[in-house]
Design an enzyme around this catalytic site. Structure first.
Site, PDB file in Angstrom:
ATOM      1  CG  ASP A   1       0.259  -5.983  -6.859  1.00  0.00           C
ATOM      2  OD1 ASP A   1       0.770  -6.898  -7.544  1.00  0.00           O
ATOM      3  OD2 ASP A   1       0.525  -4.778  -7.029  1.00  0.00           O
TER       4      ASP A   1
ATOM      5  CB  CYS B   1      -3.817 -14.085 -22.193  1.00  0.00           C
ATOM      6  SG  CYS B   1      -2.288 -15.026 -22.360  1.00  0.00           S
TER       7      CYS B   1
ATOM      8  N   PRO C   1      -7.853 -18.788 -13.206  1.00  0.00           N
ATOM      9  CG  PRO C   1      -9.286 -19.018 -14.987  1.00  0.00           C
ATOM     10  CD  PRO C   1      -8.846 -18.033 -13.971  1.00  0.00           C
ATOM     11  CG  MET C   2      -2.964 -19.173 -12.422  1.00  0.00           C
ATOM     12  SD  MET C   2      -2.044 -18.941 -10.875  1.00  0.00           S
ATOM     13  CE  MET C   2      -3.175 -19.739  -9.717  1.00  0.00           C
TER      14      MET C   2
END
Length: 384
Positions: free
Chosen positions: A218, A113, A28-29
């Site tokens: 990454d 977060c 989720p962004m």
């Protein structure tokens, strides 16, 4: 378009009674993984595509903005939502609402977060330091969701900093609470998005628990995802910033995990077609004016490394109608080759490590207590 050969096929991902054909999860962004973007990515390949994170308090109280985020495309066959909360009762009630009223098939809880306005209240990546509170939140969520047969997972980081690691305890607590899996971002809160992700920590967590572990951090190309699974033994991967401006990454991931050839390096013509599809889906869900405004933020990611000039980029960044977008995209050279220098490079925010993580006063004094504060007041999600 060039190709590279992928390794043998990998199995899919199973989280409780939920089966995902390709062991890939879209992180989720905020402002990114709305219904339009999730559909765009899903059109490229199988995976689990998670809705923007919502707060449990907002959902329980019927907050209009929160409810507006709970929008699903008609093509979404699996509804996955990431839930944020620090109060066990609120989280449990929110999980029940998601299952009973919104037909959600999977709930993920965010404890990763790193944003200071969240950690200063004991939320996000700071919360797992309070083992007792973490266990209570997970137990309430699992109890509510299990009545509907919906699996619950959690997302976390290595810890607050290198001196205050929490991921092994978090994995144990998640397993004991009945979670169907745990995702680990191989960075601490102090690192935020800087430096390199610690894949060894992911491997250590895999060996520490019996539930599926998903690795995050990454993954810029499909080969990175396959390498992570091979090196760590993770059951799958979570992809965040790597797909910004590159929704076709999920096509490559699906091919790589299926043991097929991986298509890479789309031409600018293929990229501009993807841009048009993205804008179309945004306008379909939000209306043309708002959809075009939402699309603007994606332009620089789509054109990263291409030779498109500053004038074209600025104009695309101000687009207000699909007709204007079509005219501007037509001016881009469809035969321009994908900039290979952009492969394997970080995308989105990076920043620098923090010398100090902002926490509530006395937060580190007790790792077993419930903590204090109200971290649900202001939250943003970022892929953790």
């Amino acid at each position: 378009m060039t190709t590279q050969t992928a390794p043998a096929a990998a199995p899919g991902l199973r989280l409780g009674n939920l089966e995902v054909a390709t062991p890939v999860v879209l992180a989720p962004m905020a402002g990114i993984t709305n219904a339009a973007y999730r559909r765009l990515c899903a059109e490229q390949g199988a995976g689990l595509y998670v809705c923007e994170m919502i707060t449990s308090r907002g959902l329980v109280e019927g907050d209009e903005r929160t409810l507006n985020m709970l929008v699903f495309d008609e093509a979404e066959t699996t509804r996955s939502v990431q839930l944020y909360g620090s109060d066990p009762v609120h989280v449990g009630k929110a999980a029940e609402i998601l299952c009973a009223e919104h037909g959600v098939d999977h709930i993920d809880l965010n404890f990763g977060c790193p944003v200071p306005k969240v950690t200063r209240k004991g939320g996000g990546g700071a919360l797992p330091w309070k083992r007792g509170l973490l266990a209570e939140i997970l137990e309430h969520a699992v109890a509510s969701a299990s009545r509907y047969g919906v699996p619950v997972t959690m997302k976390t980081r290595k810890g607050i900093d290198d001196d205050h690691l929490t991921y092994l305890d978090a994995g144990r607590i998640a397993e004991q609470a009945g979670c169907a899996g745990i995702a680990l971002h191989g960075r601490t809160v102090a690192q935020a998005y800087s430096g390199r992700a610690d894949w060894d920590a992911i491997a250590e967590l895999v060996a520490h628990v019996d539930i599926p572990v998903l690795g995050n951090g990454d993954i810029w190309e499909a080969a990175d995802a396959v390498r992570m699974v091979e090196q760590t033994g993770a059951a799958g991967v979570v992809v965040g910033r790597g797909c910004l401006g590159r929704p076709w990454l999920f096509r490559d991931l699906a091919a790589a995990f299926a043991g097929e050839q991986v298509a890479t390096l789309p031409t600018l013509g293929e990229v501009r077609s993807m841009m048009r599809r993205h804008a179309e889906l945004l306008c379909r869900h939000m209306g043309e004016e708002r959809g075009c405004k939402e699309f603007r933020k994606h332009v620089s990611w789509y054109l990263k490394g291409f030779a498109a000039g500053g004038t074209a980029r600025r104009s695309l960044g101000l687009v207000s109608t699909l007709a204007d977008l079509d005219a501007l995209l037509a001016d881009l050279d469809p035969d321009e080759q994908f900039p290979s220098a952009a492969l394997g490079a970080p995308r989105g925010r990076q920043g620098s490590p923090r010398s100090r993580v902002v926490l509530p006063e006395g937060w580190l004094d007790d790792s077993d207590g419930r903590g204090s504060g109200n971290p649900e007041d202001t939250v943003e999600t970022d892929g953790g």
